[in-house]
Design a protein around this motif. Sequence first.
Motif, PDB file in Angstrom:
ATOM      1  N   ASN A   1       0.813  -1.223   0.000  1.00  0.00           N
ATOM      2  CA  ASN A   1       0.000   0.000   0.000  1.00  0.00           C
ATOM      3  C   ASN A   1       0.843   1.269   0.000  1.00  0.00           C
ATOM      4  O   ASN A   1       0.377   2.325   0.430  1.00  0.00           O
ATOM      5  N   LEU A   2       2.063   1.174  -0.505  1.00  0.00           N
ATOM      6  CA  LEU A   2       2.963   2.331  -0.513  1.00  0.00           C
ATOM      7  C   LEU A   2       2.405   3.439  -1.400  1.00  0.00           C
ATOM      8  O   LEU A   2       2.025   3.198  -2.543  1.00  0.00           O
ATOM      9  N   SER A   3       2.361   4.632  -0.854  1.00  0.00           N
ATOM     10  CA  SER A   3       1.978   5.799  -1.640  1.00  0.00           C
ATOM     11  C   SER A   3       3.213   6.250  -2.407  1.00  0.00           C
ATOM     12  O   SER A   3       4.265   6.519  -1.811  1.00  0.00           O
ATOM     13  N   SER A   4       3.093   6.338  -3.734  1.00  0.00           N
ATOM     14  CA  SER A   4       4.237   6.748  -4.547  1.00  0.00           C
ATOM     15  C   SER A   4       3.759   7.486  -5.779  1.00  0.00           C
ATOM     16  O   SER A   4       2.580   7.421  -6.142  1.00  0.00           O
ATOM     17  N   SER A   5       4.675   8.183  -6.427  1.00  0.00           N
ATOM     18  CA  SER A   5       4.338   8.924  -7.637  1.00  0.00           C
ATOM     19  C   SER A   5       5.516   8.919  -8.593  1.00  0.00           C
ATOM     20  O   SER A   5       6.663   9.094  -8.174  1.00  0.00           O
ATOM     21  N   ILE A   6       5.202   8.754  -9.866  1.00  0.00           N
ATOM     22  CA  ILE A   6       6.193   8.925 -10.930  1.00  0.00           C
ATOM     23  C   ILE A   6       5.696  10.001 -11.903  1.00  0.00           C
ATOM     24  O   ILE A   6       6.215  10.149 -13.002  1.00  0.00           O
ATOM     25  N   ASP A   7       4.712  10.773 -11.458  1.00  0.00           N
ATOM     26  CA  ASP A   7       4.162  11.871 -12.243  1.00  0.00           C
ATOM     27  C   ASP A   7       5.241  12.937 -12.465  1.00  0.00           C
ATOM     28  O   ASP A   7       5.939  13.329 -11.521  1.00  0.00           O
TER      29      ASP A   7
END
Length: 182
Positions: A15-21
């Motif tokens: 459930n890791l919150s991550s972003s590659i945006d």
Amino acid sequence: MNEILQKDLTRIIPNLSSSIDADDLLRHSIDALNPNRVFQPIKNWPKLPKIVVRPKSTDEVVKIMRFASKQGIPVLPWGGGTGVMGAAVSTESGIILDLKSLNTIQYIDPIAQLTEVGAGIVLKDLNNSLKSHGMFLAHDPWSLPIATLGGAISTNGVGYLAGKYGPMGEQVIGLEVVLPSG
């Protein structure tokens, strides 16, 4: 490449919150200090990170650091991004460890005048919580409403009260840290 890293980290922490945006990566590649003010403009610098991760616990930080250490991926901790010292400038493309989700207050002890809090707590929020116990945060930089405690400690920040109470590092009596090896 970024998608693969995101999938690898999600396998470790489901459930890791991550972003590659792209916008998120750009925003997390520098702090409030424009690198061109201090450093000669360098082509392709600062480097865009590969991913921004937002752990919710120390255990998640441990897992991220172990993974990054084994893979040889650089990690840059991120607080509020308000620093003007270049401490959050991404010089290598890697993982940005956004610590703002580590913002809980474990306890406030007005008798001992101690508190235990997470690195991601915003200074103003901490100060407001302390006030309800008859205490105050003796660190008040211009960025009080958006800066985080972890950032203030890691840069030994000073504020308007530093002349009386010293820099942030002098107000800390203990830390729980995760080493680069995890």
